[in-house]
Design a protein around this motif. Structure first.
Motif, PDB file in Angstrom:
ATOM      1  N   GLN A 179       0.831  -1.208   0.000  1.00  0.00           N
ATOM      2  CA  GLN A 179       0.000   0.000   0.000  1.00  0.00           C
ATOM      3  C   GLN A 179       0.866   1.259   0.000  1.00  0.00           C
ATOM      4  N   GLY A 180       1.996   1.197   0.680  1.00  0.00           N
ATOM      5  CA  GLY A 180       2.927   2.331   0.699  1.00  0.00           C
ATOM      6  C   GLY A 180       3.453   2.620  -0.708  1.00  0.00           C
ATOM      7  N   LEU A 181       3.793   1.569  -1.432  1.00  0.00           N
ATOM      8  CA  LEU A 181       4.285   1.759  -2.805  1.00  0.00           C
ATOM      9  C   LEU A 181       3.172   2.318  -3.685  1.00  0.00           C
ATOM     10  N   LEU A 182       1.926   1.968  -3.372  1.00  0.00           N
ATOM     11  CA  LEU A 182       0.794   2.483  -4.157  1.00  0.00           C
ATOM     12  C   LEU A 182       0.330   3.858  -3.666  1.00  0.00           C
ATOM     13  N   ALA A 183       0.956   4.343  -2.615  1.00  0.00           N
ATOM     14  CA  ALA A 183       0.597   5.686  -2.119  1.00  0.00           C
ATOM     15  C   ALA A 183       1.694   6.692  -2.437  1.00  0.00           C
ATOM     16  N   GLY A 184       2.646   6.299  -3.286  1.00  0.00           N
ATOM     17  CA  GLY A 184       3.658   7.273  -3.711  1.00  0.00           C
ATOM     18  C   GLY A 184       5.097   6.910  -3.422  1.00  0.00           C
ATOM     19  N   ALA A 185       5.340   5.796  -2.708  1.00  0.00           N
ATOM     20  CA  ALA A 185       6.724   5.429  -2.392  1.00  0.00           C
ATOM     21  C   ALA A 185       7.381   4.725  -3.585  1.00  0.00           C
ATOM     22  N   ASN A 186       8.720   4.756  -3.603  1.00  0.00           N
ATOM     23  CA  ASN A 186       9.417   4.154  -4.745  1.00  0.00           C
ATOM     24  C   ASN A 186      10.714   3.466  -4.334  1.00  0.00           C
ATOM     25  N   SER A 187      10.771   3.017  -3.102  1.00  0.00           N
ATOM     26  CA  SER A 187      12.017   2.437  -2.652  1.00  0.00           C
ATOM     27  C   SER A 187      11.748   1.541  -1.450  1.00  0.00           C
ATOM     28  N   LEU A 188      12.522   0.465  -1.327  1.00  0.00           N
ATOM     29  CA  LEU A 188      12.357  -0.343  -0.123  1.00  0.00           C
ATOM     30  C   LEU A 188      13.631  -1.061   0.264  1.00  0.00           C
ATOM     31  N   MET A 189      13.623  -1.578   1.470  1.00  0.00           N
ATOM     32  CA  MET A 189      14.805  -2.283   1.969  1.00  0.00           C
ATOM     33  C   MET A 189      14.411  -3.686   2.388  1.00  0.00           C
ATOM     34  N   ILE A 190      15.370  -4.594   2.210  1.00  0.00           N
ATOM     35  CA  ILE A 190      15.146  -5.967   2.660  1.00  0.00           C
ATOM     36  C   ILE A 190      16.206  -6.266   3.717  1.00  0.00           C
ATOM     37  N   ASN A 191      15.751  -6.835   4.828  1.00  0.00           N
ATOM     38  CA  ASN A 191      16.691  -7.092   5.912  1.00  0.00           C
ATOM     39  C   ASN A 191      17.519  -8.343   5.626  1.00  0.00           C
ATOM     40  N   LEU A 192      18.831  -8.160   5.526  1.00  0.00           N
ATOM     41  CA  LEU A 192      19.726  -9.273   5.186  1.00  0.00           C
ATOM     42  C   LEU A 192      20.626  -9.645   6.365  1.00  0.00           C
ATOM     43  N   THR A 193      20.290  -9.146   7.543  1.00  0.00           N
ATOM     44  CA  THR A 193      21.073  -9.499   8.730  1.00  0.00           C
ATOM     45  C   THR A 193      20.971 -11.010   8.929  1.00  0.00           C
ATOM     46  N   PRO A 194      22.100 -11.684   9.180  1.00  0.00           N
ATOM     47  CA  PRO A 194      22.008 -13.126   9.427  1.00  0.00           C
ATOM     48  C   PRO A 194      20.957 -13.419  10.511  1.00  0.00           C
ATOM     49  N   THR A 195      20.154 -14.466  10.282  1.00  0.00           N
ATOM     50  CA  THR A 195      18.983 -14.733  11.138  1.00  0.00           C
ATOM     51  C   THR A 195      19.309 -14.761  12.629  1.00  0.00           C
ATOM     52  N   LYS A 196      20.467 -15.342  12.994  1.00  0.00           N
ATOM     53  CA  LYS A 196      20.760 -15.456  14.441  1.00  0.00           C
ATOM     54  C   LYS A 196      20.928 -14.085  15.106  1.00  0.00           C
ATOM     55  N   PHE A 197      21.263 -13.058  14.313  1.00  0.00           N
ATOM     56  CA  PHE A 197      21.392 -11.713  14.890  1.00  0.00           C
ATOM     57  C   PHE A 197      20.104 -10.910  14.714  1.00  0.00           C
ATOM     58  N   LYS A 198      19.455 -11.159  13.590  1.00  0.00           N
ATOM     59  CA  LYS A 198      18.285 -10.332  13.234  1.00  0.00           C
ATOM     60  C   LYS A 198      17.243 -10.261  14.360  1.00  0.00           C
ATOM     61  N   LYS A 199      16.985 -11.425  14.987  1.00  0.00           N
ATOM     62  CA  LYS A 199      15.935 -11.410  16.018  1.00  0.00           C
ATOM     63  C   LYS A 199      16.359 -10.643  17.275  1.00  0.00           C
ATOM     64  N   LYS A 200      17.654 -10.293  17.359  1.00  0.00           N
ATOM     65  CA  LYS A 200      18.111  -9.549  18.545  1.00  0.00           C
ATOM     66  C   LYS A 200      18.066  -8.036  18.320  1.00  0.00           C
ATOM     67  N   TYR A 201      17.876  -7.610  17.082  1.00  0.00           N
ATOM     68  CA  TYR A 201      17.844  -6.166  16.807  1.00  0.00           C
ATOM     69  C   TYR A 201      16.407  -5.682  16.963  1.00  0.00           C
ATOM     70  N   MET A 202      15.911  -5.805  18.206  1.00  0.00           N
ATOM     71  CA  MET A 202      14.491  -5.541  18.446  1.00  0.00           C
ATOM     72  C   MET A 202      14.250  -4.077  18.836  1.00  0.00           C
ATOM     73  N   ILE A 203      14.329  -3.210  17.839  1.00  0.00           N
ATOM     74  CA  ILE A 203      14.077  -1.807  18.180  1.00  0.00           C
ATOM     75  C   ILE A 203      12.602  -1.584  18.497  1.00  0.00           C
ATOM     76  N   TYR A 204      11.751  -2.447  17.973  1.00  0.00           N
ATOM     77  CA  TYR A 204      10.333  -2.402  18.325  1.00  0.00           C
ATOM     78  C   TYR A 204       9.821  -3.837  18.363  1.00  0.00           C
ATOM     79  N   LYS A 205       8.615  -4.011  18.870  1.00  0.00           N
ATOM     80  CA  LYS A 205       8.147  -5.394  19.056  1.00  0.00           C
ATOM     81  C   LYS A 205       7.579  -6.006  17.767  1.00  0.00           C
ATOM     82  N   ARG A 206       7.559  -7.335  17.763  1.00  0.00           N
ATOM     83  CA  ARG A 206       6.968  -8.124  16.672  1.00  0.00           C
ATOM     84  C   ARG A 206       7.493  -7.689  15.304  1.00  0.00           C
TER      85      ARG A 206
END
Ligand code: SF4
Length: 435
Positions: free
Chosen positions: A375-402
């Motif tokens: 919906q964001g891309l359909l509301a005017g956005a044109n860029s995105l990021m994909i998280n490539l942090t290795p899985t064992k670390f990714k779940k620890k970078y919990m800046i917000y929940k879920r």
């Protein structure tokens, strides 16, 4: 699969190369690569980052040839405005959209009116108008960057952040990837997954000294990619050295334009210092991504509009903003989560305010609702990021929940994202260089 289509240089104008993508021309900075007319190149963020042999480029372009035009058709169809039944829209809204279509500047009060729109048909009109402008300005080009979160240590105590220094250690497991782990994650992202632009993000972790960061950037530069850094407040001199070492883009949000709120939520940090640094990063020559959080406690509609206007004033090369999502590790856990439509409206309004801007959809938005990124891309956005942090670390970078992307295997996340982009007719092409 590669998340950038190669193009051929057809003209050189000083430091600028004109790159041809199936007949479509885009400007890219040639200052660092120094490519010549006739050479095939990859560009990211408006900068030429790598050359490739003609034989390889022709093979890749053969695969893209039909798909490229097919995607464009889908994008154009989805970006058509639908103002057939004007009776469902209020008059003032139609007038505002008329103004937007005529490329006239909206006043702050008019922007506030858009932010307050609630009716479903009116929201649709705002989003499709913004998407239509995005299509006219950028065609179907969409930047797809990878992000590697290499340390969740931070010296700061931002009240809204799940990895703040004083976060409960029973809830936050701290990690710091080694230089070798960071480099290997980058190499895997480039060689195995095909990324051409990577963001390296951490808390404000002083263990990564200027010296260590320079060494790391120099090593990663060998991969010939656009290196984005997101490491918080560092002296201007350090950022200059990192730029010289090979980092050419930076992500540093100001978080809120409301100074009082900033200083309340980010104890012992200075709003003015942060804004000054963002300006200095532009002067150094960095591609600057900046922006804010939406839905912070005590934030007003006025603040949201001011945030958008400040992002423009700072001449952001990329708008990066997302919803504030409360974290278990903070006292703000029970603060209400912002309505997804406020974020979508902020995307659309940013597009109206700064028509040719690059607007990022964050994974935080997708955490609110699994379709929100689309919906964001359909509301005017044109860029995105994909998280490539290795899985064992990714779940620890919990800046917000879920966090939406925390558990998902990287390849699955990439496939889903690329399929979503194709369904919208978006191609992973580079954007124009803006001086
Ligand atoms: S928001 Fe950034 S600076 Fe603040 S505590 Fe979190 S990681 Fe650190």
């Amino acid at each position: 699969m590669c998340y950038a289509i190669p193009g051929k240089i057809i003209e050189i104008k000083g430091d600028i190369a004109v790159v041809d993508y199936f007949g479509e021309h885009r400007n890219a900075l040639n200052k660092f690569l120094k490519a010549k007319i006739g050479e095939y190149v990859y560009a990211q963020g408006g900068i030429l980052i790598d050359k490739l042999p003609e034989s390889e480029a022709v093979e890749i372009l053969k695969i893209w040839q039909d798909k490229f035009f097919e995607l464009k058709k889908t994008d154009r169809r989805l970006a058509k405005t639908t103002t057939t039944d004007s009776t469902v829209y209020s008059h003032p809204l139609l007038e505002l959209m008329q103004k937007v279509n005529l490329n006239k500047e909206l006043t702050k009060n008019e922007l506030l009116t858009l932010l307050k729109a609630k009716n479903r048909d009116e929201l649709n009109l705002i989003y499709t108008t913004a998407n239509n402008i995005r299509q006219k300005e950028h065609d179907n080009a969409c930047c797809v960057h990878g992000i590697i979160e290499f340390s969740n240590y931070c010296r700061n105590n931002c009240l809204y952040c799940g990895i703040r220094k004083e976060a409960d250690l029973n809830k936050v497991e701290r990690y710091r990837m080694t230089e070798e782990e960071i480099f290997n994650a980058a190499k895997y992202a480039v060689k195995e997954l095909g990324f051409k632009a990577l963001v390296f993000q951490s808390g404000e972790d002083e263990w990564f000294s200027e010296e260590k960061l320079i060494k790391l950037i120099k090593e990663i530069s060998k991969l010939n990619i656009l290196i984005f850094i997101s490491i918080g407040l560092r002296p201007k001199e350090t950022y200059k050295k990192l730029y010289d070492a090979g980092a050419k883009a930076v992500l540093l949000r100001f978080e809120t334009s409301n100074k009082r709120l900033f200083e309340k939520l980010r104890p012992n940090t200075s709003f003015d210092e942060r804004i000054q640094l963002i300006k200095e990063l532009k002067q150094i020559g960095y591609i600057v991504a900046t922006g804010f959080l939406i839905g912070l406690p005590d934030e007003t509609d006025d603040d949201i509009i001011n945030n958008i206007l400040l992002t423009k004033e700072l001449k952001a090369d990329m708008y990066s903003f997302g919803p504030f999502i409360p974290s278990e590790n903070t006292l703000l856990l029970h603060h209400k989560v912002v309505d997804k439509n406020i974020v979508l409206k902020a995307i659309a309004i940013s597009r109206f305010v700064d028509r040719d801007s690059n607007i990022l959809v964050t994974t935080a938005l997708e955490t609110l609702d699994k379709d929100a990124r689309t919906q964001g891309l359909l509301a005017g956005a044109n860029s995105l990021m994909i998280n490539l942090t290795p899985t064992k670390f990714k779940k620890k970078y919990m800046i917000y929940k879920r966090r939406y992307d925390a558990q998902k295997p990287i390849k699955e996340e990439i496939t889903e994202t690329i399929n979503m982009l194709y369904s919208l007719g978006r191609a992973p092409m580079d954007i124009n260089y803006e001086d």
